[in-house]
Design a protein around this motif. Structure first.
Motif, PDB file in Angstrom:
ATOM      1  N   ARG A  29       0.830  -1.202   0.000  1.00  0.00           N
ATOM      2  CA  ARG A  29       0.000   0.000   0.000  1.00  0.00           C
ATOM      3  C   ARG A  29       0.870   1.259   0.000  1.00  0.00           C
ATOM      4  O   ARG A  29       0.555   2.243  -0.676  1.00  0.00           O
ATOM      5  CB  ARG A  29      -0.965  -0.029   1.177  1.00  0.00           C
ATOM      6  CG  ARG A  29      -1.967  -1.196   1.060  1.00  0.00           C
ATOM      7  CD  ARG A  29      -3.001  -1.185   2.158  1.00  0.00           C
ATOM      8  NE  ARG A  29      -3.848   0.002   2.093  1.00  0.00           N
ATOM      9  CZ  ARG A  29      -4.856   0.161   1.257  1.00  0.00           C
ATOM     10  NH1 ARG A  29      -5.171  -0.798   0.386  1.00  0.00           N
ATOM     11  NH2 ARG A  29      -5.574   1.265   1.268  1.00  0.00           N
ATOM     12  N   PRO A  34      -2.652  -0.049  -3.893  1.00  0.00           N
ATOM     13  CA  PRO A  34      -3.692  -0.150  -2.864  1.00  0.00           C
ATOM     14  C   PRO A  34      -4.777  -1.169  -3.161  1.00  0.00           C
ATOM     15  O   PRO A  34      -5.732  -1.283  -2.392  1.00  0.00           O
ATOM     16  CB  PRO A  34      -4.276   1.267  -2.839  1.00  0.00           C
ATOM     17  CG  PRO A  34      -4.149   1.724  -4.265  1.00  0.00           C
ATOM     18  CD  PRO A  34      -2.859   1.123  -4.764  1.00  0.00           C
ATOM     19  N   LYS A  37      -6.129  -4.963   0.060  1.00  0.00           N
ATOM     20  CA  LYS A  37      -6.817  -4.248   1.133  1.00  0.00           C
ATOM     21  C   LYS A  37      -6.481  -4.823   2.509  1.00  0.00           C
ATOM     22  O   LYS A  37      -6.092  -5.975   2.645  1.00  0.00           O
ATOM     23  CB  LYS A  37      -8.331  -4.317   0.938  1.00  0.00           C
ATOM     24  CG  LYS A  37      -8.834  -3.829  -0.410  1.00  0.00           C
ATOM     25  CD  LYS A  37      -8.728  -2.318  -0.506  1.00  0.00           C
ATOM     26  CE  LYS A  37      -9.598  -1.761  -1.613  1.00  0.00           C
ATOM     27  NZ  LYS A  37      -8.957  -1.690  -2.902  1.00  0.00           N
ATOM     28  N   GLU A  38      -6.667  -3.990   3.536  1.00  0.00           N
ATOM     29  CA  GLU A  38      -6.617  -4.477   4.915  1.00  0.00           C
ATOM     30  C   GLU A  38      -8.025  -4.496   5.463  1.00  0.00           C
ATOM     31  O   GLU A  38      -8.675  -3.455   5.581  1.00  0.00           O
ATOM     32  CB  GLU A  38      -5.743  -3.602   5.808  1.00  0.00           C
ATOM     33  CG  GLU A  38      -5.733  -4.113   7.258  1.00  0.00           C
ATOM     34  CD  GLU A  38      -4.804  -3.345   8.171  1.00  0.00           C
ATOM     35  OE1 GLU A  38      -5.129  -3.221   9.359  1.00  0.00           O
ATOM     36  OE2 GLU A  38      -3.766  -2.879   7.690  1.00  0.00           O
ATOM     37  N   ALA A  47      -9.138 -10.075   2.199  1.00  0.00           N
ATOM     38  CA  ALA A  47      -9.056  -8.870   1.375  1.00  0.00           C
ATOM     39  C   ALA A  47      -7.623  -8.561   0.964  1.00  0.00           C
ATOM     40  O   ALA A  47      -7.394  -7.834  -0.001  1.00  0.00           O
ATOM     41  CB  ALA A  47      -9.656  -7.679   2.132  1.00  0.00           C
ATOM     42  N   CYS A  48      -6.660  -9.120   1.703  1.00  0.00           N
ATOM     43  CA  CYS A  48      -5.244  -8.847   1.432  1.00  0.00           C
ATOM     44  C   CYS A  48      -4.579  -9.942   0.604  1.00  0.00           C
ATOM     45  O   CYS A  48      -3.350 -10.013   0.523  1.00  0.00           O
ATOM     46  CB  CYS A  48      -4.492  -8.691   2.751  1.00  0.00           C
ATOM     47  SG  CYS A  48      -4.388 -10.235   3.689  1.00  0.00           S
ATOM     48  N   PHE A 107     -14.786  -3.839  -2.049  1.00  0.00           N
ATOM     49  CA  PHE A 107     -13.691  -3.894  -1.088  1.00  0.00           C
ATOM     50  C   PHE A 107     -13.051  -5.274  -1.050  1.00  0.00           C
ATOM     51  O   PHE A 107     -11.826  -5.407  -1.075  1.00  0.00           O
ATOM     52  CB  PHE A 107     -14.187  -3.507   0.316  1.00  0.00           C
ATOM     53  CG  PHE A 107     -13.090  -3.397   1.326  1.00  0.00           C
ATOM     54  CD1 PHE A 107     -12.413  -2.208   1.512  1.00  0.00           C
ATOM     55  CD2 PHE A 107     -12.698  -4.495   2.090  1.00  0.00           C
ATOM     56  CE1 PHE A 107     -11.373  -2.098   2.428  1.00  0.00           C
ATOM     57  CE2 PHE A 107     -11.669  -4.400   3.007  1.00  0.00           C
ATOM     58  CZ  PHE A 107     -11.004  -3.194   3.172  1.00  0.00           C
TER      59      PHE A 107
END
Length: 474
Positions: A29, A34, A37-38, A47-48, A107
């Motif tokens: 990130r 980006p 995601k976190e 998400a990561c 997301f």
């Protein structure tokens, strides 16, 4: 000496002062990528998710929130930004998600896309592939539709950087990737208090959530003596740093360990199993470590290596209490030996949790019953989540209720009642103490019915299509 890896086909050589315990997620990130995601910083939401690409084309999804930059050294990685074609056209996986209307807020989508990207090469059960990814917008039906439309993965030969560097980081934060057991033991003696890091799926929370940055980390990933699985007539010898994914691939084709394979499929997710190890489960000595009750019930043994040589302990002697074990300050866990159940034995490994997949156990139970005809000649019952540590059931209680008897409903009930009296669970968010006592009793009774009436046992775990429910027999 710098951390070096390939990301999305490009070589990345990080500045020498880069903290090696920084998570890959944080670095991505900060580097202007980006899409990763976190969501939870615990390896639960997916998400990561990024993908490790091997030279043979194999793909392994991993949680970037738990993986340190030091662990990325020497690997070929791909993030969601690396999927599109040079002209900007979306990857077929992304196109399939779009066509199936499988995204809303977006997301979670990049992590799901990366899991699908790995799945296109790995294959297997679609629900298992998604177990490590949460989506609360569209639900999973359109995502499964997208998975059904995935093309066969194209052949790729990612560039993994060749490097002989085994140590890097600033003086106050050293990170080592030794190649041999001798080198590892030397480092343990040279750097007292250094952290042993295998997959980091538990220890990694200290980096991601608690933001700890230890002075020295010794990563065991590349130690040859700590890798590999050897099968023999007596059992399996498993390298302590061999990922669960490799162990599952092995036991999935070994009828003696079918119950263990069933449990491993529920241990975390594909992302967790790509990094997590038996050695890590033993080293953290968590009372809810999924693999510990089966190891205890099968009578597994652990080999520890240190400056004075190797020593061998039964797993039940290695585990000493809550997050405590018998590992010496200068030792590492080298291998785990898992004995085969005797011919005709009954072996079961159970786990109860709020979700079927990718969830922490409320209770784990493993049972080994060896028989001579109808008479039980050897009993080993082990539990997790029912006290400060995973442990054998007291022999004078539950095991004694079965020893020397036939496996009848009455004996199973007696053993279950004895087990419920013997354990000392606590109330927490995953269940009350009373629930755990009742569950422990009922799991023994359920095992009896599964043995007595195997044709009646069926569990509905998922509905992969509107027309083909998936039934899983124990």
């Amino acid at each position: 000496m710098s951390i070096t890896f390939t990301l999305n086909g490009a070589l990345r050589r990080l500045p020498a002062e880069t903290p090696p315990a920084m998570t890959l997620l944080d670095w991505l990130r900060a580097a202007g990528l980006p899409g990763t995601k976190e969501g939870c910083a615990e390896g639960d939401c997916g998400a990561c998710t990024v993908v490790i690409e091997a030279p043979d084309g194999a793909r392994a999804p991993v949680n970037a929130c738990l993986m340190t930059l030091g662990q990325a050294h020497g690997l070929a990685l791909r993030s969601v930004e690396g999927l599109s074609a040079p002209d900007g056209a979306p990857h077929p996986v992304q196109a399939a998600m779009l066509a199936a209307e499988a995204t809303q807020c977006g997301f979670c989508t990049p992590g799901i896309v990366m899991s699908l990207y790995a799945h296109a090469r790995m294959g297997g059960d679609a629900h298992e592939a998604l177990a490590g990814n949460l989506c609360r917008c569209t639900g999973y039906r359109p995502i499964l539709d997208a998975m059904a439309a995935l093309p066969v993965a194209e052949d790729t030969a990612p560039l993994c950087p060749a490097t002989d560097v085994t140590g890097f980081g600033p003086p106050e934060h050293r990170f080592f990737l030794p190649r041999s057991l001798d080198e590892t033991v030397r480092l343990k003696r040279e750097y007292p208090g250094a952290w042993n890091l295998a997959g980091g799926t538990d220890l990694g929370l200290r980096f991601s959530e608690h933001r700890e940055n230890p002075g020295t980390i010794i990563c065991l990933r590349d130690v040859a003596e700590l890798r590999g699985i050897t099968a023999g007539p007596e059992g399996l010898s498993v390298g302590a740093a061999e990922p669960y994914a490799a162990l599952l691939d092995h036991v999935a084709h070994d009828a003696d360990f079918a119950a263990f394979a069933g449990l491993l499929r529920r241990l975390g997710s594909r992302q967790i199993r790509a990094l997590g190890t038996l050695g890590g489960n033993l080293g953290t000595a968590s009372p809810i470590g999924d693999a510990l009750p089966p190891l205890l019930s099968l009578g597994a043994r652990v080999t520890l290596a240190g400056p004075d040589g190797a020593r061998d302990l039964a797993v039940e002697d290695f585990l000493l209490g809550y997050r405590r074990n018998a590992l010496g300050a200068e030792e590492v866990i080298a291998r785990v030996f898992i004995p085969r159940p005797a011919p005709g034995a009954i072996f079961a490994a159970e786990k109860l949790s709020r979700r079927h997949d990718q969830d922490i156990s409320a209770i784990g139970l493993a049972v080994l019953l060896e028989r001579d005809g109808d008479v039980i000649t050897r009993v080993r019952i082990a539990h997790g989540g029912c006290g400060p540590m995973a442990a054998r059931a007291p022999e004078a209680e539950a095991e004694a209720a079965l020893q020397g008897a036939a496996f009848t409903e009455a004996q199973a009930r007696a053993a279950g009642e004895a087990l419920a009296r013997a354990i000392t669970p606590m109330d927490d968010l995953r269940g009350t103490a009373e629930y755990r006592r009742v569950a422990a009793r009922n799991l023994l009774l359920r095992l009896y019915w599964r043995v007595a009436q195997p044709e009646a046992a069926a569990e509905i775990m998922a509905l992969p299509t509107p027309h083909a429910p998936r039934f899983i027999a124990p």
